[in-house]
Design an enzyme around this catalytic site. Structure first.
Site, PDB file in Angstrom:
ATOM      1  N   ASP A 146      19.534  18.904   6.183  1.00 37.66           N
ATOM      2  CA  ASP A 146      19.715  19.889   6.106  1.00 37.66           C
ATOM      3  C   ASP A 146      20.988  20.251   7.321  1.00 37.66           C
ATOM      4  OD1 ASP A 146      17.153  20.735   4.814  1.00 37.66           O
ATOM      5  OD2 ASP A 146      15.769  21.775   6.173  1.00 37.66           O
TER       6      ASP A 146
HETATM    7  N1  URA Z   1      12.643  18.460   6.770  1.00 41.36           N
HETATM    8  C1  URA Z   1      13.647  19.021   6.785  1.00 41.36           C
HETATM    9  O1  URA Z   1      13.022  20.390   6.771  1.00 41.36           O
HETATM   10  N2  URA Z   1      14.820  19.531   7.233  1.00 41.36           N
HETATM   11  C2  URA Z   1      15.960  18.574   6.945  1.00 41.36           C
HETATM   12  O2  URA Z   1      17.019  17.870   7.530  1.00 41.36           O
HETATM   13  C3  URA Z   1      15.051  16.559   7.475  1.00 41.36           C
HETATM   14  C4  URA Z   1      13.452  16.584   6.834  1.00 41.36           C
END
Ligand code: URA
Length: 247
Positions: A116
């Site tokens: 993310d």
């Molecule tokens: N899980 C998440 O919630 N975000 C990420 O970036 C990776 C795994």
């Protein structure tokens, strides 16, 4: 013993165009200006066929600089906070942290899975399709390890809940595979998962009434993020390191 594999051959103009040095016409002009040197000799013919060896940057000079590494290329990046992993998402992308010419490469570079925008840590970027698919394939069960900072203190039962392989995420029909949680402090835990569902770690904690306030990935399979690689920095993965992921 296997006979040594012959390196792939490519036309010089196509090779350089696919490395992002310009259109076929532009790289032909580069060759005509005597700016391409291979093994110490200036190349004159943009249509010449070249053996594309992994050590090409040690053999070929373009306008005074070593040529970029040919495909297959895999990059290990320390993704900083605030950048996105997709070309389609708004905002600065991880690809903008690489040399600008690399955005013109064919085959194109893509991240192996995504982090993310507000997650930092270990990200692999590759143009090696079979490798990418092997890493993300559920069959490979490659472990991804995260450190999550939480809004509320851990209640105590989280490790058992996540290990049970029964946790359901909102809007999904299959339970999650077992995951390993190790508390690191009242509001901090290490979590290792083998799947890669959308926003998985944040949704796992949301499913048990907590909230992730910071998330960092420090390991993919046997490959760790070393402390000396600053956020935004990256390095090229050595050929033998791909296998470490599946250890
Ligand atoms: N899980 C998440 O919630 N975000 C990420 O970036 C990776 C795994």
């Amino acid at each position: 013993m296997k006979p040594p594999q012959k390196p792939p051959m490519a036309r010089l103009d196509r090779l350089l165009a696919n490395l992002g040095y310009g259109s076929r016409r532009e790289v032909t002009a580069l060759v005509a200006r005597g700016q391409v040197i291979l093994d110490g000799a200036t190349l004159k013919d943009a249509g010449a066929r070249i053996a594309v060896t992994a050590d090409l940057p040690a053999r070929m000079i373009i306008a005074g600089q070593p040529v970029d590494p040919p495909a297959p290329l895999t990059i290990l990046m320390h993704k900083p906070l605030g950048v996105v992993c997709s070309h389609r998402e708004a905002g600065r992308s991880v690809y903008e942290l690489l040399p600008p010419r690399w955005q013109g490469r064919l085959p194109a570079l893509s991240s192996i899975g995504r982090l993310d925008k507000e997650t930092s840590g270990l990200l692999l970027i590759t143009d090696d399709g079979p490798f990418l698919h092997r890493v993300i394939s559920p069959k490979s069960e490659v472990a991804k390890r995260y450190v999550a900072t939480l809004d509320r203190p851990l209640a105590g039962g989280e490790a058992e809940l996540f290990a049970a392989g029964t946790l359901m995420l909102d809007g999904e029909k299959d339970p999650l595979a077992p995951a390993v949680l190790e508390p690191l402090g009242p509001n901090e835990a290490r979590l290792t998962i083998t799947e890669g569902r959308y926003h998985q770690v944040r949704r796992m904690f949301a499913a048990i009434g907590n909230h992730v306030t910071a998330l960092h990935r420090d390991r993919i399979g046997g490959l760790g993020l070393s402390e000396d690689l600053e956020p935004g920095a990256w390095r090229i993965l050595a050929p033998g390191e791909q296998a470490v992921i599946f250890d």
